[in-house]
Write a protein that holds these residues in place. Structure first.
Motif, PDB file in Angstrom:
ATOM      1  N   LEU A  61       0.847  -1.193   0.000  1.00  0.00           N
ATOM      2  CA  LEU A  61       0.000   0.000   0.000  1.00  0.00           C
ATOM      3  C   LEU A  61       0.880   1.238   0.000  1.00  0.00           C
ATOM      4  O   LEU A  61       1.830   1.337   0.781  1.00  0.00           O
ATOM      5  CB  LEU A  61      -0.900   0.021   1.236  1.00  0.00           C
ATOM      6  N   ILE A  65      -2.498   5.859   0.212  1.00  0.00           N
ATOM      7  CA  ILE A  65      -3.610   4.984   0.608  1.00  0.00           C
ATOM      8  C   ILE A  65      -3.643   4.839   2.123  1.00  0.00           C
ATOM      9  O   ILE A  65      -4.704   4.893   2.740  1.00  0.00           O
ATOM     10  CB  ILE A  65      -3.493   3.599  -0.068  1.00  0.00           C
ATOM     11  N   LYS A  66      -2.497   4.668   2.727  1.00  0.00           N
ATOM     12  CA  LYS A  66      -2.444   4.520   4.192  1.00  0.00           C
ATOM     13  C   LYS A  66      -3.023   5.764   4.878  1.00  0.00           C
ATOM     14  O   LYS A  66      -3.738   5.655   5.868  1.00  0.00           O
ATOM     15  CB  LYS A  66      -1.010   4.280   4.656  1.00  0.00           C
ATOM     16  N   ARG A  69      -6.971   5.968   4.780  1.00  0.00           N
ATOM     17  CA  ARG A  69      -7.771   4.991   5.529  1.00  0.00           C
ATOM     18  C   ARG A  69      -8.651   5.637   6.581  1.00  0.00           C
ATOM     19  O   ARG A  69      -9.748   5.192   6.832  1.00  0.00           O
ATOM     20  CB  ARG A  69      -6.883   3.936   6.175  1.00  0.00           C
ATOM     21  N   ARG A  83     -11.249  -7.078   0.050  1.00  0.00           N
ATOM     22  CA  ARG A  83     -10.074  -6.256  -0.269  1.00  0.00           C
ATOM     23  C   ARG A  83     -10.052  -5.001   0.590  1.00  0.00           C
ATOM     24  O   ARG A  83      -9.017  -4.610   1.118  1.00  0.00           O
ATOM     25  CB  ARG A  83     -10.079  -5.890  -1.754  1.00  0.00           C
ATOM     26  N   TYR A  86      -9.107  -5.822   4.107  1.00  0.00           N
ATOM     27  CA  TYR A  86      -7.677  -6.057   4.248  1.00  0.00           C
ATOM     28  C   TYR A  86      -6.924  -4.720   4.278  1.00  0.00           C
ATOM     29  O   TYR A  86      -6.047  -4.528   5.106  1.00  0.00           O
ATOM     30  CB  TYR A  86      -7.153  -6.929   3.105  1.00  0.00           C
ATOM     31  N   ILE A  87      -7.280  -3.822   3.375  1.00  0.00           N
ATOM     32  CA  ILE A  87      -6.597  -2.530   3.335  1.00  0.00           C
ATOM     33  C   ILE A  87      -6.772  -1.782   4.643  1.00  0.00           C
ATOM     34  O   ILE A  87      -5.833  -1.183   5.170  1.00  0.00           O
ATOM     35  CB  ILE A  87      -7.094  -1.685   2.132  1.00  0.00           C
ATOM     36  N   PHE A  90      -4.477  -3.316   7.233  1.00  0.00           N
ATOM     37  CA  PHE A  90      -3.066  -3.405   6.851  1.00  0.00           C
ATOM     38  C   PHE A  90      -2.214  -2.545   7.770  1.00  0.00           C
ATOM     39  O   PHE A  90      -2.496  -1.381   8.005  1.00  0.00           O
ATOM     40  CB  PHE A  90      -2.911  -2.930   5.398  1.00  0.00           C
TER      41      PHE A  90
END
Length: 91
Positions: A61, A65-66, A69, A83, A86-87, A90
């Motif tokens: 990632l 993206i992090k 979140r 998906r 999971y993201i 993560f």
């Protein structure tokens, strides 16, 4: 008989060795099929979390993206997507 097959005496199947020797080839195939099926059932008994983790273990990632979140709003339907789950989890 292979060395691995000879290790049957180390298993709970030991009392059935003589019975297995007296079985027909067809009956032995039935027993083998049963054993293989039970092994597949054990594999499929993994939790969703384990399956998802395995599926996406090589996912990378980006920092963007992090950071996103905590800033997005997802519908209940989106939250069910493996998906997205999971993201969000993560580390």
């Amino acid at each position: 008989m292979t060395a691995l097959a000879k290790r049957i005496v180390e298993t709970p199947m030991t009392p059935y060795m003589d019975l297995l020797k007296g079985m027909t080839e067809e009956n032995k195939r039935i027993v083998i099929t049963y054993i293989v099926d039970t092994m597949k059932e054990q594999e499929s008994a993994k939790s969703n979390k384990d399956v998802i983790r395995e599926k996406f273990k090589n996912l990378h990632l980006s920092e963007d993206i992090k950071q996103m979140r905590g800033c997005i709003k997802l519908s209940d339907e989106d939250m069910k997507d493996e998906r997205i789950q999971y993201i969000l989890s993560f580390e």
